[in-house]
Design a protein around this motif. Structure first.
Motif, PDB file in Angstrom:
ATOM      1  N   ILE A  51      69.958  25.097  36.776  1.00  0.00           N
ATOM      2  CA  ILE A  51      68.588  25.034  36.261  1.00  0.00           C
ATOM      3  C   ILE A  51      68.158  23.580  36.097  1.00  0.00           C
ATOM      4  O   ILE A  51      67.015  23.224  36.391  1.00  0.00           O
ATOM      5  N   ILE A  52      69.063  22.724  35.648  1.00  0.00           N
ATOM      6  CA  ILE A  52      68.756  21.298  35.516  1.00  0.00           C
ATOM      7  C   ILE A  52      68.420  20.708  36.887  1.00  0.00           C
ATOM      8  O   ILE A  52      67.449  19.963  37.032  1.00  0.00           O
ATOM      9  N   VAL A  53      69.187  21.059  37.898  1.00  0.00           N
ATOM     10  CA  VAL A  53      68.918  20.582  39.255  1.00  0.00           C
ATOM     11  C   VAL A  53      67.584  21.135  39.753  1.00  0.00           C
ATOM     12  O   VAL A  53      66.800  20.418  40.384  1.00  0.00           O
ATOM     13  N   LEU A  54      67.296  22.399  39.453  1.00  0.00           N
ATOM     14  CA  LEU A  54      66.018  22.989  39.844  1.00  0.00           C
ATOM     15  C   LEU A  54      64.854  22.235  39.206  1.00  0.00           C
ATOM     16  O   LEU A  54      63.847  21.955  39.864  1.00  0.00           O
ATOM     17  N   ILE A  55      65.001  21.870  37.943  1.00  0.00           N
ATOM     18  CA  ILE A  55      63.962  21.100  37.247  1.00  0.00           C
ATOM     19  C   ILE A  55      63.769  19.749  37.933  1.00  0.00           C
ATOM     20  O   ILE A  55      62.632  19.281  38.097  1.00  0.00           O
ATOM     21  N   MET A  62      62.958  16.784  31.886  1.00  0.00           N
ATOM     22  CA  MET A  62      64.159  17.477  31.422  1.00  0.00           C
ATOM     23  C   MET A  62      63.958  18.274  30.136  1.00  0.00           C
ATOM     24  O   MET A  62      64.714  19.192  29.863  1.00  0.00           O
ATOM     25  N   TRP A  63      62.938  17.969  29.355  1.00  0.00           N
ATOM     26  CA  TRP A  63      62.737  18.731  28.133  1.00  0.00           C
ATOM     27  C   TRP A  63      62.360  20.180  28.437  1.00  0.00           C
ATOM     28  O   TRP A  63      62.383  21.033  27.538  1.00  0.00           O
ATOM     29  N   TRP A  64      62.049  20.492  29.686  1.00  0.00           N
ATOM     30  CA  TRP A  64      61.742  21.878  30.070  1.00  0.00           C
ATOM     31  C   TRP A  64      62.948  22.790  29.872  1.00  0.00           C
ATOM     32  O   TRP A  64      62.788  24.000  29.792  1.00  0.00           O
ATOM     33  N   GLY A 119      58.962  17.340  48.715  1.00  0.00           N
ATOM     34  CA  GLY A 119      58.933  16.534  47.500  1.00  0.00           C
ATOM     35  C   GLY A 119      58.604  17.395  46.305  1.00  0.00           C
ATOM     36  O   GLY A 119      58.184  18.543  46.441  1.00  0.00           O
ATOM     37  N   PRO A 120      58.800  16.845  45.125  1.00  0.00           N
ATOM     38  CA  PRO A 120      58.553  17.623  43.908  1.00  0.00           C
ATOM     39  C   PRO A 120      57.074  17.955  43.751  1.00  0.00           C
ATOM     40  O   PRO A 120      56.240  17.063  43.677  1.00  0.00           O
ATOM     41  N   SER A 121      56.754  19.224  43.723  1.00  0.00           N
ATOM     42  CA  SER A 121      55.361  19.651  43.644  1.00  0.00           C
ATOM     43  C   SER A 121      54.742  19.361  42.288  1.00  0.00           C
ATOM     44  O   SER A 121      53.557  19.102  42.188  1.00  0.00           O
ATOM     45  N   ALA A 122      55.527  19.403  41.212  1.00  0.00           N
ATOM     46  CA  ALA A 122      54.991  19.150  39.882  1.00  0.00           C
ATOM     47  C   ALA A 122      54.531  17.698  39.759  1.00  0.00           C
ATOM     48  O   ALA A 122      53.514  17.404  39.141  1.00  0.00           O
ATOM     49  N   ALA A 123      55.264  16.790  40.372  1.00  0.00           N
ATOM     50  CA  ALA A 123      54.901  15.380  40.312  1.00  0.00           C
ATOM     51  C   ALA A 123      53.631  15.125  41.120  1.00  0.00           C
ATOM     52  O   ALA A 123      52.806  14.285  40.759  1.00  0.00           O
ATOM     53  N   GLU A 124      53.433  15.853  42.225  1.00  0.00           N
ATOM     54  CA  GLU A 124      52.224  15.679  43.035  1.00  0.00           C
ATOM     55  C   GLU A 124      51.011  16.250  42.333  1.00  0.00           C
ATOM     56  O   GLU A 124      49.919  15.699  42.418  1.00  0.00           O
ATOM     57  N   ALA A 125      51.195  17.355  41.615  1.00  0.00           N
ATOM     58  CA  ALA A 125      50.079  17.995  40.919  1.00  0.00           C
ATOM     59  C   ALA A 125      49.629  17.175  39.712  1.00  0.00           C
ATOM     60  O   ALA A 125      48.465  17.162  39.368  1.00  0.00           O
ATOM     61  N   ASN A 126      50.575  16.489  39.074  1.00  0.00           N
ATOM     62  CA  ASN A 126      50.288  15.681  37.881  1.00  0.00           C
ATOM     63  C   ASN A 126      50.866  14.295  38.038  1.00  0.00           C
ATOM     64  O   ASN A 126      51.865  13.964  37.406  1.00  0.00           O
ATOM     65  N   PRO A 127      50.294  13.446  38.894  1.00  0.00           N
ATOM     66  CA  PRO A 127      50.894  12.131  39.111  1.00  0.00           C
ATOM     67  C   PRO A 127      50.911  11.295  37.823  1.00  0.00           C
ATOM     68  O   PRO A 127      49.939  11.247  37.080  1.00  0.00           O
ATOM     69  N   GLY A 128      52.046  10.704  37.565  1.00  0.00           N
ATOM     70  CA  GLY A 128      52.204   9.831  36.417  1.00  0.00           C
ATOM     71  C   GLY A 128      52.484  10.546  35.111  1.00  0.00           C
ATOM     72  O   GLY A 128      52.736   9.937  34.092  1.00  0.00           O
ATOM     73  N   VAL A 129      52.447  11.872  35.092  1.00  0.00           N
ATOM     74  CA  VAL A 129      52.696  12.623  33.867  1.00  0.00           C
ATOM     75  C   VAL A 129      54.144  13.088  33.874  1.00  0.00           C
ATOM     76  O   VAL A 129      54.585  13.758  34.781  1.00  0.00           O
ATOM     77  N   GLN A 130      54.879  12.769  32.858  1.00  0.00           N
ATOM     78  CA  GLN A 130      56.278  13.203  32.733  1.00  0.00           C
ATOM     79  C   GLN A 130      56.517  13.854  31.434  1.00  0.00           C
ATOM     80  O   GLN A 130      56.243  13.785  30.436  1.00  0.00           O
TER      81      GLN A 130
END
Length: 130
Positions: A51-55, A62-64, A119-130
């Motif tokens: 699950i960590i690798v999936l995240i 990682m807080w997910w 590439g990571p889709s979450a990073a593309e949808a929310n650039p700069g948000v972690q």
């Protein structure tokens, strides 16, 4: 052993073989999917670490992992992560439904098919948000 016991044992044995085949197909598909994303394939067989690798693959912070520990919320978060995995490989919501309902079919299709990690889709949808 009488005939009914033999039939019952045979049905049980066939059921176990089918279950193991489904389990092996899912794990093999996840293994290849992780490798396509540049992660170690063996991570697919390690509980919690997979699950960590999936995240990491989908680009969520990682807080997910905390969301996956909260009852009821964990189902929503896992479906969301699965959707982001689909999008990371250029697939849509229909593919997400397949991954959730028939993982033993769709993970091997994702891992052994022609889908490429984009590439990571979450990073593309929310650039700069972690």
């Amino acid at each position: 052993m009488n005939a009914n016991e033999q039939i019952g044992a045979g049905i049980g044995l066939v059921s176990i073989i089918i279950y193991l085949a489904i389990f092996a197909a899912t794990i093999a598909g996840m293994w290849k999917t992780f490798e396509k994303a540049g992660k170690p394939g063996w991570a697919a067989i390690i509980p919690i670490y997979n699950i960590i690798v999936l995240i990491e693959i989908v680009g969520k912070p990682m807080w997910w992992i905390v969301l996956l520990l909260v009852p009821c919320v964990n189902y929503v978060a896992l479906v969301w992560l699965t959707n982001l995995l689909s999008k990371s490989f250029g697939k849509g919501e229909g593919y997400t439904v397949g991954l959730v309902l028939l993982p033993f079919v769709f993970y091997p299709m994702l891992g052994f098919g022609d889908a490429e990690y984009q590439g990571p889709s979450a990073a593309e949808a929310n650039p700069g948000v972690q």
